[in-house]
Design a protein around this motif. Structure first.
Motif, PDB file in Angstrom:
ATOM      1  N   VAL A  35      11.228   3.530   1.015  1.00 41.84           N
ATOM      2  CA  VAL A  35       9.908   3.010   1.376  1.00 41.84           C
ATOM      3  C   VAL A  35      10.008   2.148   2.632  1.00 41.84           C
ATOM      4  O   VAL A  35       9.176   2.251   3.550  1.00 41.84           O
ATOM      5  N   LEU A  36      11.035   1.313   2.694  1.00 37.51           N
ATOM      6  CA  LEU A  36      11.229   0.440   3.843  1.00 37.51           C
ATOM      7  C   LEU A  36      11.467   1.250   5.115  1.00 37.51           C
ATOM      8  O   LEU A  36      10.895   0.964   6.173  1.00 37.51           O
ATOM      9  N   ARG A  37      12.289   2.272   5.027  1.00 33.74           N
ATOM     10  CA  ARG A  37      12.547   3.136   6.180  1.00 33.74           C
ATOM     11  C   ARG A  37      11.265   3.815   6.642  1.00 33.74           C
ATOM     12  O   ARG A  37      10.986   3.890   7.842  1.00 33.74           O
ATOM     13  N   SER A  38      10.480   4.301   5.688  1.00 30.39           N
ATOM     14  CA  SER A  38       9.220   4.953   6.031  1.00 30.39           C
ATOM     15  C   SER A  38       8.287   4.008   6.781  1.00 30.39           C
ATOM     16  O   SER A  38       7.620   4.406   7.751  1.00 30.39           O
ATOM     17  N   ALA A  39       8.240   2.747   6.357  1.00 31.10           N
ATOM     18  CA  ALA A  39       7.363   1.774   7.009  1.00 31.10           C
ATOM     19  C   ALA A  39       7.799   1.497   8.443  1.00 31.10           C
ATOM     20  O   ALA A  39       6.972   1.426   9.363  1.00 31.10           O
ATOM     21  N   LEU A  40       9.114   1.349   8.666  1.00 30.79           N
ATOM     22  CA  LEU A  40       9.607   1.040  10.010  1.00 30.79           C
ATOM     23  C   LEU A  40       9.448   2.207  10.974  1.00 30.79           C
ATOM     24  O   LEU A  40       9.299   2.006  12.179  1.00 30.79           O
ATOM     25  N   MET A  60      16.498   1.756  -8.156  1.00 31.23           N
ATOM     26  CA  MET A  60      15.452   0.899  -7.603  1.00 31.23           C
ATOM     27  C   MET A  60      15.735   0.567  -6.146  1.00 31.23           C
ATOM     28  O   MET A  60      14.843   0.643  -5.280  1.00 31.23           O
ATOM     29  N   ARG A  61      16.984   0.202  -5.853  1.00 31.24           N
ATOM     30  CA  ARG A  61      17.366  -0.122  -4.475  1.00 31.24           C
ATOM     31  C   ARG A  61      17.158   1.066  -3.549  1.00 31.24           C
ATOM     32  O   ARG A  61      16.610   0.925  -2.441  1.00 31.24           O
ATOM     33  N   ASP A  62      17.598   2.264  -3.989  1.00 27.10           N
ATOM     34  CA  ASP A  62      17.493   3.449  -3.143  1.00 27.10           C
ATOM     35  C   ASP A  62      16.034   3.798  -2.863  1.00 27.10           C
ATOM     36  O   ASP A  62      15.680   4.184  -1.738  1.00 27.10           O
ATOM     37  N   ILE A  76       0.837  -1.202   0.000  1.00 31.59           N
ATOM     38  CA  ILE A  76       0.000   0.000   0.000  1.00 31.59           C
ATOM     39  C   ILE A  76       0.868   1.246   0.000  1.00 31.59           C
ATOM     40  O   ILE A  76       0.595   2.229  -0.699  1.00 31.59           O
ATOM     41  N   ARG A  77       1.952   1.224   0.774  1.00 32.87           N
ATOM     42  CA  ARG A  77       2.840   2.386   0.865  1.00 32.87           C
ATOM     43  C   ARG A  77       3.531   2.660  -0.476  1.00 32.87           C
ATOM     44  O   ARG A  77       3.745   3.820  -0.845  1.00 32.87           O
ATOM     45  N   ILE A  78       3.868   1.608  -1.211  1.00 36.82           N
ATOM     46  CA  ILE A  78       4.537   1.795  -2.500  1.00 36.82           C
ATOM     47  C   ILE A  78       3.641   2.536  -3.486  1.00 36.82           C
ATOM     48  O   ILE A  78       4.124   3.349  -4.287  1.00 36.82           O
ATOM     49  N   ILE A  79       2.348   2.292  -3.434  1.00 40.80           N
ATOM     50  CA  ILE A  79       1.428   3.005  -4.322  1.00 40.80           C
ATOM     51  C   ILE A  79       1.501   4.505  -4.076  1.00 40.80           C
ATOM     52  O   ILE A  79       1.531   5.311  -5.017  1.00 40.80           O
ATOM     53  N   THR A 124       6.915  -3.827  -6.377  1.00 43.49           N
ATOM     54  CA  THR A 124       6.517  -4.336  -5.065  1.00 43.49           C
ATOM     55  C   THR A 124       7.342  -5.582  -4.743  1.00 43.49           C
ATOM     56  O   THR A 124       7.459  -6.473  -5.586  1.00 43.49           O
ATOM     57  N   PRO A 125       7.944  -5.660  -3.547  1.00 45.24           N
ATOM     58  CA  PRO A 125       8.717  -6.869  -3.195  1.00 45.24           C
ATOM     59  C   PRO A 125       7.877  -8.128  -3.344  1.00 45.24           C
ATOM     60  O   PRO A 125       6.710  -8.162  -2.961  1.00 45.24           O
ATOM     61  N   GLU A 126       8.483  -9.154  -3.919  1.00 47.76           N
ATOM     62  CA  GLU A 126       7.787 -10.398  -4.200  1.00 47.76           C
ATOM     63  C   GLU A 126       7.882 -11.404  -3.050  1.00 47.76           C
ATOM     64  O   GLU A 126       7.089 -12.330  -2.963  1.00 47.76           O
ATOM     65  N   GLN A 127       8.877 -11.218  -2.210  1.00 49.66           N
ATOM     66  CA  GLN A 127       9.116 -12.241  -1.188  1.00 49.66           C
ATOM     67  C   GLN A 127       9.585 -11.585   0.097  1.00 49.66           C
ATOM     68  O   GLN A 127      10.394 -10.664   0.083  1.00 49.66           O
TER      69      GLN A 127
END
Length: 214
Positions: free
Chosen positions: A109-114, A102-104, A21-24, A39-42
């Motif tokens: 996004v990952l930092r924002s979620a945590l 892509m990695r950056d 949801i955050r990636i959208i 979106t991460p697959e795994q």
């Protein structure tokens, strides 16, 4: 006590629900498509031998930093346990510049979620009900969070691979459940009489220094 296994699974289960949801929202903000910001697959909570789906999020527990008793939950002691965690993001695509971008983006996004404590708090409530508890607290120590990026991109088949990780301290309130030990009942112990295997005889006067004992 939940332990490191719970800490890893908790983070991954939360990210699995939150990140799509955050990636959208980030795609709309950056005007990016699902190719440049996929979106991460795994999501896996252990150290893998091979990665076969991309992007992949991996959460590991590095160490347990501290145990601090903060009170009691009924009769049971309540501890705040701090785990040193790492959550990795691995991306793969064609071109070194493309995979780095892509990695950056995925790391952001990952930092924002945590760091999104309100979302974590909502997830805490859902997790607490699943554990049969009214209160449950998990929190990322914002001051402990740091980002590390891979120095180089790697060739994986015909595509480039790049990764990074976020290191942080995850604090979890954990209960040490005390089970009643029950009532101690009297135990009847039968005394087994001891018999000498050999007879003891004394000859002579006991005051005699040369008394003989057989």
């Amino acid at each position: 006590m939940h332990g490191a296994q719970f800490a890893k699974k908790y983070v991954n289960d939360y990210l699995k629900q939150d990140i799509p949801i955050r990636i959208i929202d980030y795609r709309n903000a950056w005007q990016a498509d699902d190719i440049t910001l996929p979106t991460p697959e795994q999501f896996i909570a252990y150290e893998p031998l091979a990665i076969d789906e991309w992007p992949t999020v991996i959460t590991v527990a590095i160490s347990t930093n501290s145990f601090n008793r903060i009170g009691f939950d009924g009769p049971d002691p309540l501890y705040r346990v701090a785990y040193q965690m790492r959550t990795y993001i691995w991306a793969r695509t064609e071109g070194s510049e493309e995979v780095t971008i892509m990695r950056d983006r995925l790391t952001t996004v990952l930092r924002s979620a945590l760091l999104d404590y309100p979302c974590l708090k909502v997830y805490d409530s859902e997790t607490a009900s699943g554990l049969g508890r009214e209160s449950f607290r998990v929190m990322v120590d914002e001051g402990s969070l740091r980002e590390e990026f891979s120095d180089i991109t790697l060739l994986k088949g015909d595509r480039m691979m790049a990764g990074s990780y976020l290191g942080y301290t995850l604090e979890i309130d954990e209960i040490v459940s005390r089970k009643p030990i029950g009532e101690v009942s009297e135990i009847q112990v039968d005394i087994v009489p001891h018999t000498l295997s050999a007879s003891l005889s004394v000859s002579g006067d006991v005051s005699d220094p040369e008394v003989i004992i057989n």
